[in-house]
Design an enzyme around this catalytic site. Structure first.
Site, short mmCIF file in Angstrom:
data_model
loop_
_atom_site.label_atom_id
_atom_site.label_comp_id
_atom_site.label_asym_id
_atom_site.label_seq_id
_atom_site.Cartn_x
_atom_site.Cartn_y
_atom_site.Cartn_z
N THR A 106 -0.46 -39.12 2.52
CA THR A 106 -0.39 -40.51 2.06
C THR A 106 -0.74 -40.52 0.58
O THR A 106 -1.89 -40.25 0.21
CB THR A 106 -1.36 -41.40 2.85
N LYS A 181 3.75 -47.18 4.49
CA LYS A 181 2.42 -46.75 4.92
C LYS A 181 1.32 -47.56 4.26
O LYS A 181 0.37 -48.02 4.94
CB LYS A 181 2.23 -45.26 4.60
N LYS A 256 -9.22 -45.01 0.27
CA LYS A 256 -8.15 -44.41 -0.54
C LYS A 256 -6.84 -45.17 -0.37
O LYS A 256 -6.16 -45.51 -1.35
CB LYS A 256 -7.97 -42.95 -0.15
#
Length: 312
Positions: A106, A181, A256
């Site tokens: 990611t 995502k 994150k």
């Protein structure tokens, strides 16, 4: 007739940690010959026990591989591995001509597009395919893959992803998987905070956790943060709350991902007030006691904050 490993492309798997290790193991179980690399001896050892052949470097793992899968912490790590920026030879030079490069990390959308451009410039095909489903999904082979790929590459990438997947969703061209995502995880972060606040409020109103769960899980408050990753022990026995919040999806990873979403929002001049608040809450939590805990442990910080407010 079952397909044997000789009928399948050779796979290099770079990044054999909590997610990558089980994913690589599922590929081995599906008959793929997988050569892997991870700088952590413990991660590498676990992968070897699952049948992954170990290499001494990322480029060695990728040597003549027809498929190269990466599962790494950041866009910088992906680009470093692809282009050999950290002392190792470039993976893009080691892979077989026309290899399929699949990044399951990611990372920022811009980094995903830069990685795809580098792969294509080296004569390869490029796919970004971040995942949702956590360590449990990685182990069970039920991950959702959000794929950014050219239409011509879809059949090849689906075949490789299916042993690790419950669902493969084509979101668009390069970077689209990452875009999906970070949008999904912004929803997830916000909803976990909302569910946690609701349980803390319910506690103060005299509701049992089970009573609130029984109502909300079958009413308009139903969501994944409640019914699968419930932040209180009891109602969902498989949730991390029943294991002292041992992470399925660790709080620093949520911090994150929310940071990536906020960077994308700034770049696109998109207002995300709830996203900004969730990012700030998780950034603080992940930098302190929550660093080693599942993201659902945010309920503890919310409860503590409410108790401090009541005492003042």
């Amino acid at each position: 007739m079952a397909m044997t490993s000789t009928d399948k492309p050779r796979v290099a798997f770079i990044g054999l940690g909590n997610m990558g290790g089980p994913m690589a193991a599922n590929l081995v179980g599906a008959g793929y010959a997988v050569t892997g690399f991870d700088p952590s001896p413990a991660a590498a050892s676990t992968a070897a026990e699952a049948g992954v052949t170990l290499a001494g470097s990322a480029s060695a793992a990728a040597q003549d591989a027809q498929v190269v899968i990466t599962m790494l912490p950041s866009g910088k790590h992906v680009l470093d591995v692809y282009e050999g920026r950290s002392g190792d030879a470039p993976v893009l030079a080691a892979a077989a001509p026309g290899a399929l490069l699949v990044d399951c990390s990611t990372i920022a959308v811009d980094d995903a597009r830069a990685a795809a451009d580098a792969a294509r410039a080296a004569g390869h095909r490029a796919v970004d395919a971040p995942v949702s489903g956590g360590v449990g999904g990685a182990t069970a082979g039920t991950l959702t893959f959000m794929v950014g790929a050219a239409d011509a590459d879809l059949e090849a990438v689906r075949a490789v992803l299916e042993p690790m997947a419950g669902r493969v969703v084509h979101c668009g061209d390069s970077g689209a998987g990452q875009a999906a995502k970070i949008c999904n995880n912004m929803i997830l972060g916000i909803s976990m905070i909302a569910v946690s606040e609701a349980f803390v409020l319910g506690e103060r109103l005299g509701l049992t956790h089970q009573a609130l769960f029984d109502v909300a899980s079958t009413a308009s408050g139903q969501c994944w943060s409640l019914t699968t990753n419930c932040p209180v022990p009891g109602p969902v026995p498989t949730s991390p709350a029943n294991r002292d919040y041992a992470p399925g999806f660790a709080s620093p990873l949520m911090a994150k991902d929310l940071g990536l979403a906020m960077t994308a929002a700034e770049t696109t001049h998109t207002g995300t007030r709830m996203g900004e608040l969730a990012a700030a809450i998780y950034r603080e939590f992940a930098s302190g006691d929550g660093a080693a805990l599942d993201f659902s442990a945010i309920i503890g910080a919310i409860r503590d904050e409410q108790n401090e407010g009541a005492a003042s």
